[in-house]
Scaffold this active site. Sequence first.
Site, PDB file in Angstrom:
ATOM      1  N   ASP A  53      -8.977   0.134   2.092  1.00 48.95           N
ATOM      2  CA  ASP A  53      -8.155  -0.325   3.221  1.00 48.95           C
ATOM      3  C   ASP A  53      -8.680   0.263   4.377  1.00 48.95           C
ATOM      4  O   ASP A  53      -8.264   1.140   4.875  1.00 48.95           O
ATOM      5  CB  ASP A  53      -6.783   0.586   2.696  1.00 48.95           C
ATOM      6  CG  ASP A  53      -5.703   0.231   3.742  1.00 48.95           C
ATOM      7  OD1 ASP A  53      -5.917  -0.894   4.293  1.00 48.95           O
ATOM      8  OD2 ASP A  53      -4.840   1.016   3.916  1.00 48.95           O
ATOM      9  N   GLU A 108      -9.229   3.952  -2.181  1.00 50.95           N
ATOM     10  CA  GLU A 108      -8.155   3.672  -2.829  1.00 50.95           C
ATOM     11  C   GLU A 108      -8.166   3.154  -4.275  1.00 50.95           C
ATOM     12  O   GLU A 108      -9.219   2.272  -4.413  1.00 50.95           O
ATOM     13  CB  GLU A 108      -7.118   2.982  -2.354  1.00 50.95           C
ATOM     14  CG  GLU A 108      -6.859   3.304  -0.869  1.00 50.95           C
ATOM     15  CD  GLU A 108      -5.491   2.779  -0.217  1.00 50.95           C
ATOM     16  OE1 GLU A 108      -4.598   2.150  -0.791  1.00 50.95           O
ATOM     17  OE2 GLU A 108      -5.259   2.938   0.965  1.00 50.95           O
ATOM     18  N   HIS A 154      -4.852  13.623   1.370  1.00 50.20           N
ATOM     19  CA  HIS A 154      -4.901  12.626   2.323  1.00 50.20           C
ATOM     20  C   HIS A 154      -3.614  12.740   3.256  1.00 50.20           C
ATOM     21  O   HIS A 154      -3.790  13.174   4.505  1.00 50.20           O
ATOM     22  CB  HIS A 154      -5.205  11.319   1.854  1.00 50.20           C
ATOM     23  CG  HIS A 154      -4.805  10.431   2.912  1.00 50.20           C
ATOM     24  ND1 HIS A 154      -5.938  10.272   3.994  1.00 50.20           N
ATOM     25  CD2 HIS A 154      -3.902   9.490   3.318  1.00 50.20           C
ATOM     26  CE1 HIS A 154      -5.577   9.171   4.705  1.00 50.20           C
ATOM     27  NE2 HIS A 154      -4.690   8.892   4.358  1.00 50.20           N
ATOM     28  N   LYS A 192      -4.572  -2.397  10.223  1.00 48.92           N
ATOM     29  CA  LYS A 192      -4.928  -2.514   8.544  1.00 48.92           C
ATOM     30  C   LYS A 192      -5.023  -4.160   8.107  1.00 48.92           C
ATOM     31  O   LYS A 192      -5.640  -4.125   7.251  1.00 48.92           O
ATOM     32  CB  LYS A 192      -3.433  -1.806   7.780  1.00 48.92           C
ATOM     33  CG  LYS A 192      -3.300  -0.454   8.029  1.00 48.92           C
ATOM     34  CD  LYS A 192      -4.216   0.568   7.229  1.00 48.92           C
ATOM     35  CE  LYS A 192      -3.613   2.000   7.563  1.00 48.92           C
ATOM     36  NZ  LYS A 192      -4.254   2.843   6.771  1.00 48.92           N
ATOM     37  N   GLN A 209      -4.234   1.961  15.057  1.00 48.71           N
ATOM     38  CA  GLN A 209      -3.094   2.520  14.247  1.00 48.71           C
ATOM     39  C   GLN A 209      -2.138   3.450  14.940  1.00 48.71           C
ATOM     40  O   GLN A 209      -0.807   3.729  15.127  1.00 48.71           O
ATOM     41  CB  GLN A 209      -3.467   3.338  13.103  1.00 48.71           C
ATOM     42  CG  GLN A 209      -2.516   3.601  12.184  1.00 48.71           C
ATOM     43  CD  GLN A 209      -3.219   4.341  10.869  1.00 48.71           C
ATOM     44  OE1 GLN A 209      -4.583   4.363  10.741  1.00 48.71           O
ATOM     45  NE2 GLN A 209      -2.512   4.827   9.688  1.00 48.71           N
ATOM     46  N   ARG A 222       0.676  17.112  12.867  1.00 45.72           N
ATOM     47  CA  ARG A 222       1.872  18.042  13.003  1.00 45.72           C
ATOM     48  C   ARG A 222       1.319  19.347  12.021  1.00 45.72           C
ATOM     49  O   ARG A 222       1.619  19.561  10.979  1.00 45.72           O
ATOM     50  CB  ARG A 222       2.941  17.503  12.107  1.00 45.72           C
ATOM     51  CG  ARG A 222       3.744  16.485  12.633  1.00 45.72           C
ATOM     52  CD  ARG A 222       5.042  15.924  11.782  1.00 45.72           C
ATOM     53  NE  ARG A 222       4.383  15.518  10.657  1.00 45.72           N
ATOM     54  CZ  ARG A 222       3.836  14.161  10.380  1.00 45.72           C
ATOM     55  NH1 ARG A 222       3.730  13.304  11.408  1.00 45.72           N
ATOM     56  NH2 ARG A 222       3.272  13.937   9.012  1.00 45.72           N
ATOM     57  N   ASP A 243       0.731  -1.327  -0.119  1.00 48.61           N
ATOM     58  CA  ASP A 243       0.058  -0.059  -0.113  1.00 48.61           C
ATOM     59  C   ASP A 243       1.134   1.254  -0.127  1.00 48.61           C
ATOM     60  O   ASP A 243       1.877   1.310   0.834  1.00 48.61           O
ATOM     61  CB  ASP A 243      -0.838   0.043   1.021  1.00 48.61           C
ATOM     62  CG  ASP A 243      -2.286   0.851   1.155  1.00 48.61           C
ATOM     63  OD1 ASP A 243      -2.394   1.161  -0.224  1.00 48.61           O
ATOM     64  OD2 ASP A 243      -2.596   1.544   1.981  1.00 48.61           O
TER      65      ASP A 243
END
Length: 433
Positions: A239, A207, A140, A259, A246, A149, A133
């Site tokens: 996905d 995706e 995104h 995932k 995560q 951030r 992937d």
Amino acid sequence: MLDHTHDPKRQSFVISANGHADFPIQNLPLGVFSPRGGEPRSGIAIGDKILDLPATLAAGLFEGKAREAAQAASGATLNEFLALGAGPRQALRARLSELLAQGSPEQDKVEACLHIAAECTLHLPARIGDYTDFYVGIHHATNVGKQFRPDNPLLPNYKYVPIGYHGRASSIRPSGVPVRRPRGQAKPVDAAVPEFGPSRRLDYELELGVWIGPGNGLGEPIRIDEASGHVGGYCLLNDWSARDIQAWEYQPLGPFLSKSFTSTISAWIVTPEALAPFRIPQPQRPEGDPAPLSYLMDESDRKEGALDLELEVLLLTPGLRAKGLPPHRLALSNARHMYWTVAQMITHHASNGCNLQPGDLLGTGTISGPDLTSCGSILEATLGGKNPVVLASGEERRFLEDGDEVILRARGRREGYAPIGFGECRATILPAL
Ligand code: MN
């Protein structure tokens, strides 16, 4: 690559194919299906029918390279067919376009090989050896990066490296197979230690999937000007992602159990030939971005290596279903929002000598557009769960709940050509065990 098989005036004697949203005669995607009570076999989607490929081969309707392709495609997986590459695939397309056309001299024999799609079960079209992937959807990457951030959403490698990670092939399922909510380890922000339990932040990711064709030998990189020859076709890929798992597990080695519990793909392999009308130049890099390193640069890839495909995410909840309301559109995005082309992904993947094999699957990464109506994940659409999506049923969603069904669709549309689609990529969430 454009020829008479793309002619928008071309019609099929399969009446439902003419003007069909996904499968007009200009598409002709390949898949693997079982008719009611029958064994898995390969087929071609045409309108609301499926053409049985081994039966068509047995009826003696293929010759030369088209016959070679149909033979390779006549097992219960399409790996051998994918390995053949573009020549035989194009010959098969040309012959199928003749056989299924209005006025086909072989109409009677071909009709005997058609099944009603609604009575068939679709399977994975190939044995997927490896799944990788990527992360090439720049909106995104920016949106998600901002949540962590705000001042520096993209890390410095993003504009040099088509970022990716090795995914899990064993848990990929075709459209329609339900998805079990995963359990896992997560640490709520205000908790001192992690806990183990059902994911509370389950998400989808919109995706494109890329099927690898011939591939490369171990130790032999794929040059950028040869990379498109290794694309066997395309599908949609969801996905599924457990954001709470995560966030806790991903540093320093990237996604793992958040995932790998399931990924869902649309069952039909849409060929590069079918998508030829929807090729576009790679979008211009923003002012000030570095040029790709030379192993990732190719003039013809820059001119026609991107795709203009509408990508849609819909959500059908138990509440909407109970009230007879239609699915809610969560996003309308487009494949043009990829920072890197598929050829660049392939060349980069093989640049260290890693061998790609027929039937391997690449995911592009989530493809979001620039605004809130085009987010390819709910993490982005709700700003990390802060702003819920409000549905016509009165329900709200910050993340996905049990019983929710997510539906992905793709569509190519261009003036002067017949629109085509991918068929659906859909699955319902089952409660955690
Ligand atoms: Mn992904």
